[in-house]
Design a protein around this motif. Structure first.
Motif, PDB file in Angstrom:
ATOM      1  N   UNK A 180     -11.105   3.927 -20.728  1.00  0.00           N
ATOM      2  CA  UNK A 180     -11.443   2.438 -20.274  1.00  0.00           C
ATOM      3  C   UNK A 180      -9.926   1.781 -20.346  1.00  0.00           C
ATOM      4  N   UNK A 181      -9.394   1.915 -19.503  1.00  0.00           N
ATOM      5  CA  UNK A 181      -8.073   0.828 -19.994  1.00  0.00           C
ATOM      6  C   UNK A 181      -7.402  -0.114 -19.397  1.00  0.00           C
ATOM      7  N   UNK A 182      -8.256  -0.223 -17.954  1.00  0.00           N
ATOM      8  CA  UNK A 182      -7.996  -0.943 -17.133  1.00  0.00           C
ATOM      9  C   UNK A 182      -9.477  -2.297 -16.819  1.00  0.00           C
ATOM     10  N   UNK A 225      -1.991  -3.605 -10.850  1.00  0.00           N
ATOM     11  CA  UNK A 225      -3.770  -4.056 -10.600  1.00  0.00           C
ATOM     12  C   UNK A 225      -4.316  -3.044 -11.185  1.00  0.00           C
ATOM     13  N   UNK A 226      -4.574  -1.642 -10.732  1.00  0.00           N
ATOM     14  CA  UNK A 226      -4.533  -0.445 -11.024  1.00  0.00           C
ATOM     15  C   UNK A 226      -4.520  -0.719 -12.706  1.00  0.00           C
ATOM     16  N   UNK A 227      -3.892  -0.545 -12.993  1.00  0.00           N
ATOM     17  CA  UNK A 227      -4.120  -0.831 -15.396  1.00  0.00           C
ATOM     18  C   UNK A 227      -4.412  -1.906 -15.264  1.00  0.00           C
ATOM     19  N   UNK A 228      -4.821  -2.539 -14.934  1.00  0.00           N
ATOM     20  CA  UNK A 228      -5.351  -3.554 -16.189  1.00  0.00           C
ATOM     21  C   UNK A 228      -4.765  -5.426 -15.398  1.00  0.00           C
ATOM     22  N   UNK A 229      -3.416  -5.236 -15.186  1.00  0.00           N
ATOM     23  CA  UNK A 229      -2.442  -5.948 -15.039  1.00  0.00           C
ATOM     24  C   UNK A 229      -3.340  -7.653 -14.212  1.00  0.00           C
ATOM     25  N   UNK A 230      -2.985  -8.890 -14.487  1.00  0.00           N
ATOM     26  CA  UNK A 230      -3.578 -10.103 -13.385  1.00  0.00           C
ATOM     27  C   UNK A 230      -1.830 -10.245 -12.889  1.00  0.00           C
ATOM     28  N   UNK A 242       0.379   4.836 -17.636  1.00  0.00           N
ATOM     29  CA  UNK A 242      -0.516   5.481 -17.441  1.00  0.00           C
ATOM     30  C   UNK A 242       0.626   4.693 -15.234  1.00  0.00           C
ATOM     31  N   UNK A 243       0.318   3.294 -15.237  1.00  0.00           N
ATOM     32  CA  UNK A 243       1.391   2.849 -14.196  1.00  0.00           C
ATOM     33  C   UNK A 243       1.902   3.770 -13.494  1.00  0.00           C
ATOM     34  N   UNK A 244       3.153   3.850 -14.806  1.00  0.00           N
ATOM     35  CA  UNK A 244       4.582   4.879 -14.181  1.00  0.00           C
ATOM     36  C   UNK A 244       4.064   6.142 -13.579  1.00  0.00           C
TER      37      UNK A 244
END
Length: 306
Positions: free
Chosen positions: A197-199, A258-263, A241-243
């Motif tokens: 649930x990291x995102x 955005x895919x990993x949960x950053x706004x 994960x983003x990398x």
């Protein structure tokens, strides 16, 4: 050892990760050194047949080379470097941990009562390659070189190698970790939740509640196991994960953020550079040139960079 090296080399014709007839077993070949770089290992076993790797986890240094194998019981971010060259390539077996198989073996081992009782669990262990482990590795490599044999005999050879690791020099600590008992087990289950649930909107209070602990107690136990505070660990999983998404799917840094949960992509860029030492574009270029990116493992529940 020469037999192990030749068998491993025949399974790794290409630099990078080479698949085998067994889905949880891959062979890595590296023809060049890799300077210290952040990585995220999921649970598994790494057996270096030629060359050497060095892992830096907290204040500990873990050597895994021709004389030592690495066992990882929970997913932990750390720094790793590789010694290799075109004349003397790194050859290593990477085995994703099959938790069901490990649980079955642990139960049987404990029922026998002939092995040391479980010790304090550890997240990561570097153990000596003794004769029994060497023999199990050789027997596994022999069948992997014959796909039809691997399909029939391979699972038994993997089971044999697991048994040797779980009853080896630090097998009692590995068994304790994989049993997921006590406080280590509570943190282990939270780690699984973070990777799944990291995102999402994870908070320290929520994670502590999931572990059934107060925030200070949870923070203390979590840091003892992962060598970093809980929310820093969440950030590390997102950035790793983003990398991998940028390398594998060739998406932009903004899309990955955005895919990993950053706004905020700008916040993502700052934190990415703080962890990896380079901007996203620079790091992806470096990875493509110097880092063997493994194929995606759809079955695994953990984010991983190997």
């Amino acid at each position: 050892m020469s037999g192990i090296i030749s068998l491993t080399k025949s399974l790794a014709p290409l630099e990078g990760y080479n698949l085998t007839a067994l889905p949880d077993v891959r062979i890595l070949r590296a023809d060049r050194p890799l300077s210290k770089t952040p990585v995220l290992y999921d649970p598994g076993i790494v057996i270096v047949c030629q060359g050497s790797k060095r892992g830096y986890f907290g204040r500990q240094t873990y050597v895994y080379d021709e004389l030592h194998y690495l066992a990882v019981s929970v997913p932990v971010p750390f720094e790793m470097e590789t010694r290799a060259s075109a004349d003397h390539p790194l050859l290593a077996i990477y085995m994703h941990l099959n938790f069901q198989l490990a649980a079955e073996l642990i139960l049987q081992i404990e029922q026998q009562g002939a092995y040391p009782a479980a010790a304090a669990p550890q997240s990561m262990m570097s153990s000596p390659m003794d004769a029994t482990v060497n023999t199990a590795v050789l027997r596994l490599l022999e069948v992997l070189n014959h796909p039809s044999e691997a399909a029939i005999l391979g699972p038994g050879r993997v089971r044999e190698l697991y048994f040797r690791v779980l009853t080896g020099a630090q097998g009692n600590a590995m068994r304790a970790a994989l049993t997921l008992a006590g406080q280590f087990g509570k943190i282990g289950k939270v780690l699984q939740h973070i990777h799944a649930s990291y995102a999402g909107a994870l908070t320290l209070t929520q994670l502590a509640q999931d572990a059934g602990m107060s925030v200070p107690t949870f923070h203390s136990h979590f840091k003892a196991i992962t060598q970093m505070p809980p929310m820093q660990y969440v950030k590390s999983v997102r950035l790793h994960q983003a990398r991998m998404l940028m390398v594998r799917q060739q998406i932009t840094a903004a899309a990955a953020s955005y895919a990993v949960g950053y706004e905020s992509p700008s916040q993502f860029n700052r934190e990415f550079k703080r962890l990896f030492g380079l901007s996203p574009a620079e790091e992806i270029k470096r990875m493509k040139q110097h880092f063997a990116v493994p194929p995606e493992q759809p079955a695994t529940i953990f984010v991983s960079s190997h």
